[in-house]
Design an enzyme around this catalytic site. Sequence first.
Site, mmCIF file in Angstrom:
data_model
loop_
_atom_site.group_PDB
_atom_site.id
_atom_site.type_symbol
_atom_site.label_atom_id
_atom_site.label_comp_id
_atom_site.label_asym_id
_atom_site.label_seq_id
_atom_site.Cartn_x
_atom_site.Cartn_y
_atom_site.Cartn_z
ATOM 1 N N ASN A 1 -0.934 -1.734 -9.837
ATOM 2 C CA ASN A 1 -0.209 -2.896 -9.209
ATOM 3 C C ASN A 1 -1.498 -3.591 -8.149
ATOM 4 O O ASN A 1 -1.639 -2.682 -7.151
ATOM 5 C CB ASN A 1 0.848 -2.349 -8.478
ATOM 6 C CG ASN A 1 1.665 -3.570 -7.771
ATOM 7 O OD1 ASN A 1 1.458 -4.576 -8.211
ATOM 8 N ND2 ASN A 1 2.171 -3.173 -6.500
ATOM 9 N N ILE A 2 -1.784 -4.830 -8.447
ATOM 10 C CA ILE A 2 -2.689 -5.160 -7.812
ATOM 11 C C ILE A 2 -2.043 -6.414 -6.665
ATOM 12 O O ILE A 2 -1.757 -7.308 -7.112
ATOM 13 C CB ILE A 2 -3.683 -5.987 -8.492
ATOM 14 C CG1 ILE A 2 -4.502 -4.969 -9.257
ATOM 15 C CG2 ILE A 2 -4.904 -6.732 -7.338
ATOM 16 C CD1 ILE A 2 -5.456 -5.503 -10.318
ATOM 17 N N CYS B 1 -14.804 0.412 -1.793
ATOM 18 C CA CYS B 1 -13.325 1.232 -2.379
ATOM 19 C C CYS B 1 -13.859 2.497 -2.313
ATOM 20 O O CYS B 1 -14.800 3.089 -1.763
ATOM 21 C CB CYS B 1 -12.476 0.686 -3.392
ATOM 22 S SG CYS B 1 -13.536 0.450 -4.992
#
Length: 208
Positions: free
Chosen positions: A120-121, A145
């Site tokens: 889910n971006i 990240c």
Amino acid sequence: MKLDHNTTATSEGEMCKTIEVALVDHRDLSPPSPTVLPSPIVGDDLTFTPPLNFAMVDNGIFRSGFPDSANFSFLQTLGLRSIICLCPEPYPEANTDFLMANGIRLFQLGIEGYKEPFVNIPEDTIREALKVVLDVRNHPVLIHCKRGKHRTGVVVGCLRKSQKWCLSSIFNEYQRFAAAKARVSDQRFIELFEVSTLKHIPMSFSCW
């Protein structure tokens, strides 16, 4: 062994030859032992190790995996003003101390690191990250990240789209970092990302 020949005359006129024998210690003739010099000691301040998957994106923009203390000396050479962290976990104390000591601002825009097919971006978070990247007042900036592959790759991919790169070039760059871990969902997000709402988008950034 050394031989010396000496000839002398006796009182009766006879010639007498004497031989003197001298012993030579051959150990003295052996070549000297080579001198072993100590290896030079390289201090931590002279060791420059970039973070995992580090690369330059554009003038004043860099990307990488999560930096740790072994990378701090290298990061100092970049003269960073800002870091965008795309991980939701609390920033490590050592990293926070490094930022404070070097006057670096942290933008923590956490995105959960789910695996396919449950990726889910959040588009709003990607847009917030791009706003920071597009503001040259935040440069030099590092985007990272955990591994510098997926979340970072999506932000960079959307930046490339705003710079009017063709999709094949964007995906080639994404796959170069993601390698065997490339995600169809990430590339699909980049393809559908709408850049028309972004403002002040330079094709490239001037040197800081």
